[in-house]
Motif scaffolding. Structure first.
Motif, PDB file in Angstrom:
ATOM      1  N   LEU A  79      10.793   8.696  23.280  1.00  0.00           N
ATOM      2  CA  LEU A  79      11.686   7.613  23.660  1.00  0.00           C
ATOM      3  C   LEU A  79      11.182   6.268  23.132  1.00  0.00           C
ATOM      4  O   LEU A  79      11.993   5.408  22.734  1.00  0.00           O
ATOM      5  N   TYR A  80       9.887   6.089  23.120  1.00  0.00           N
ATOM      6  CA  TYR A  80       9.311   4.828  22.617  1.00  0.00           C
ATOM      7  C   TYR A  80       9.725   4.581  21.170  1.00  0.00           C
ATOM      8  O   TYR A  80      10.220   3.498  20.829  1.00  0.00           O
ATOM      9  N   TYR A  81       9.561   5.588  20.313  1.00  0.00           N
ATOM     10  CA  TYR A  81       9.895   5.416  18.891  1.00  0.00           C
ATOM     11  C   TYR A  81      11.405   5.403  18.649  1.00  0.00           C
ATOM     12  O   TYR A  81      11.888   4.730  17.731  1.00  0.00           O
ATOM     13  N   THR A  82      12.180   6.117  19.476  1.00  0.00           N
ATOM     14  CA  THR A  82      13.639   6.122  19.316  1.00  0.00           C
ATOM     15  C   THR A  82      14.242   4.773  19.671  1.00  0.00           C
ATOM     16  O   THR A  82      15.102   4.244  18.954  1.00  0.00           O
ATOM     17  N   VAL A  83      13.808   4.186  20.788  1.00  0.00           N
ATOM     18  CA  VAL A  83      14.327   2.886  21.220  1.00  0.00           C
ATOM     19  C   VAL A  83      13.916   1.783  20.246  1.00  0.00           C
ATOM     20  O   VAL A  83      14.673   0.829  20.000  1.00  0.00           O
ATOM     21  N   ASN A  95      11.572  -4.621  20.783  1.00  0.00           N
ATOM     22  CA  ASN A  95      10.507  -3.985  21.552  1.00  0.00           C
ATOM     23  C   ASN A  95      11.067  -2.782  22.315  1.00  0.00           C
ATOM     24  O   ASN A  95      12.169  -2.847  22.868  1.00  0.00           O
ATOM     25  N   ALA A  96      10.308  -1.694  22.356  1.00  0.00           N
ATOM     26  CA  ALA A  96      10.771  -0.494  23.048  1.00  0.00           C
ATOM     27  C   ALA A  96      10.702  -0.664  24.560  1.00  0.00           C
ATOM     28  O   ALA A  96      11.545  -0.143  25.297  1.00  0.00           O
ATOM     29  N   ILE A  97       9.708  -1.402  25.028  1.00  0.00           N
ATOM     30  CA  ILE A  97       9.508  -1.594  26.478  1.00  0.00           C
ATOM     31  C   ILE A  97       9.543  -3.090  26.768  1.00  0.00           C
ATOM     32  O   ILE A  97       8.963  -3.892  26.021  1.00  0.00           O
ATOM     33  N   TYR A  98      10.231  -3.448  27.831  1.00  0.00           N
ATOM     34  CA  TYR A  98      10.243  -4.841  28.241  1.00  0.00           C
ATOM     35  C   TYR A  98       9.876  -4.927  29.716  1.00  0.00           C
ATOM     36  O   TYR A  98      10.026  -3.968  30.478  1.00  0.00           O
ATOM     37  N   GLY A  99       9.374  -6.080  30.096  1.00  0.00           N
ATOM     38  CA  GLY A  99       9.018  -6.306  31.493  1.00  0.00           C
ATOM     39  C   GLY A  99       9.902  -7.379  32.095  1.00  0.00           C
ATOM     40  O   GLY A  99       9.939  -8.510  31.608  1.00  0.00           O
ATOM     41  N   HIS A 100      10.621  -7.015  33.150  1.00  0.00           N
ATOM     42  CA  HIS A 100      11.521  -7.963  33.805  1.00  0.00           C
ATOM     43  C   HIS A 100      10.872  -8.440  35.095  1.00  0.00           C
ATOM     44  O   HIS A 100      10.376  -7.638  35.881  1.00  0.00           O
TER      45      HIS A 100
END
Length: 473
Positions: free
Chosen positions: A299-303, A309-314
């Motif tokens: 999922l990291y590489y697909t997104v 960025n694959a991951i974000y912090g809200h």
């Protein structure tokens, strides 16, 4: 077959089903070990009869405990409450049998003994659930139920009882001031206050379950006297205790006084409870991260393919009001902020939906892979690292933004007492299909009634919800 006969038969069937679930595993383990050619090495034949006899006695004692002490064949108990009592009782008899075998100096292979009880711990609860469902399907476990109440509380009680199908309550009538509602036909009859309900509805007072939920104390006492005078056996009272933490609450009676003495336990205030919850979070998150590492990497590489960025912090509000970055796989386009601003400026319906719940059912910002990971809740997997870090818990209230705190009103203190969870009551009770006030209620209920068993129940429910994709968007 009369209703009394059906109820008695269902008790006997459940009793023998439980007994077989306890005793059969020890007989099944012999052919299983012999099949692998290890039967005699695990258990000398000259001692097998003695151990079988011990286990037979323990099985009879265990089902007798369920009948006489826990009333599992007499009283109707909700599924998760009953399951907790079942597992706790099996653990106790597991330890007792170990002590008897040790004191009698009987040779029993630990492998044989552990495998026997492992089968019991799986077979017993499974057989109990399947047998009750079968008895409900046959109709012999169903118990004709009359709800007597008034006000909005009556509706809540009715909804709660029909949701707990495991109880086997077959709700036939609702009796409210001057009204009798037949739930089978939908017919509503106007009656007088001094109606003799038992004669009027031709009720079998030996088998009918009466549930009282009345705000007026005088009416409640009048109904209790009426039912007692008519020798009605099954009477339950559901008082209005909204807002009171009931799980782990100790109740006792004050002699010669008509009152309950309740000791309220704030479980999350106990250091031992917090240590236990944190231990489960660490081991649970590490185990899940290890098992799902291939999925996380994929999922990291697909997104990340679209360049963002694959991951974000809200920013979310955590325990004691501390802000932290709640991690998620990005499910939106890179310029999502601009897209949202333009949509809210030009679409009044979308703006009203956003102001209501801070969510959009048909959100144009969602990417193709984002729609999939949201529907399957895979976008929340990075929160496992929040759990490992100690900012979140596996189970807890919903992680909310600062603007939502004011909507919690008096319940905001409960929210701030616990770490937000990856899952919780909201997620297993409809998710986006429930209104905001209900979500707040679920969060405060969870904190007030926290127990490790509740966390385990919610985690199991979460698996079912995710697989069915209920309320996710």
């Amino acid at each position: 077959m009369t209703k009394w006969t059906q109820i008695t038969l269902s008790k006997i069937i459940l009793f023998f089903s439980d007994f077989l679930s306890l005793f059969l595993p020890i007989l099944l383990i012999f052919p299983l070990l012999n099949f692998f050619g290890a039967g005699h090495s695990y258990f000398p034949s000259e001692q097998s009869d003695e151990y079988i006899y011990i286990h037979l006695v323990m099985s009879l004692c265990c089902v007798s405990w369920f009948w006489l002490r826990l009333r599992h064949y007499t009283y109707r108990k909700p599924f998760w409450f009953e399951l907790k009592e079942v597992i706790r009782t099996l653990i106790i008899f597991f330890i007792i049998e170990l002590a008897i075998v040790a004191l009698s100096k009987l040779y029993v292979s630990r492998t044989f003994w552990v495998f026997t009880w492992l089968i019991i711990f799986i077979l017993f609860p499974t057989a109990r659930v399947l047998m009750k469902k079968l008895l409900l399907k046959w109709g012999i476990y169903k118990k004709e139920t009359i709800i007597i109440g008034d006000g909005e509380r009556l509706r809540e009680v009715y909804q709660a009882l029909i949701t707990e199908s495991y109880l086997g309550f077959d709700i036939r009538y609702i009796v409210s001031p001057n009204l009798i509602i037949n739930k089978k036909t939908g017919q509503v009859e106007v009656v007088s206050d001094n109606l003799d309900v038992i004669s009027y509805l031709s009720l079998d007072k030996e088998t009918v379950q009466f549930v009282l939920t009345l705000n007026d104390e005088d009416k409640l006492y009048a109904w209790l006297r009426y039912l007692a005078k008519n020798n009605c056996r099954s009477i339950s009272v559901i008082p209005n205790v909204a807002g009171i933490p009931l799980y782990s609450t100790d109740m006792s009676l004050l002699f010669s006084h008509e009152m309950l003495f309740m000791r309220i336990n704030n479980n999350l205030a106990k250091r031992s409870s917090r240590i236990l919850k944190r231990t489960m979070d660490i081991f649970g998150s590490l185990s899940i991260i290890t098992m799902l590492s291939p999925v996380l990497l994929y999922l990291y590489y697909t997104v990340k393919k679209d360049g963002g960025n694959a991951i974000y912090g809200h920013p979310r509000i955590g325990r004691n009001g501390k802000t932290f970055k709640c991690l998620k796989f990005r499910s939106m386009v890179v310029n999502s902020k601009e897209v949202l601003e333009e949509l809210l400026a030009n679409d009044p319906e979308a703006r009203a939906e956003w102001e209501k719940d801070f969510k959009l059912k048909n959100d144009p910002r969602i990417t193709k892979i984002g729609a999939f990971i949201r529907k399957t809740s895979l976008d929340e997997l990075p929160q496992l690292f929040n759990v490992l870090k100690g900012e979140m818990s596996l189970v807890g209230p919903r992680p909310i933004v600062a603007d939502e705190l004011e909507r919690y009103q008096d319940d905001v203190d409960y929210y701030l007492m616990a770490k937000p969870g990856m899952t919780g009551l909201w997620q297993v009770s409809g998710r986006n299909d429930v209104d905001y006030d209900t979500r707040v209620y679920f969060d405060s209920w969870y904190v007030k009634n926290w127990s490790l068993w509740n966390d385990i129940a919610i985690l199991f429910k979460t698996v079912n919800v995710v697989l069915k994709r209920d309320g996710a968007y």
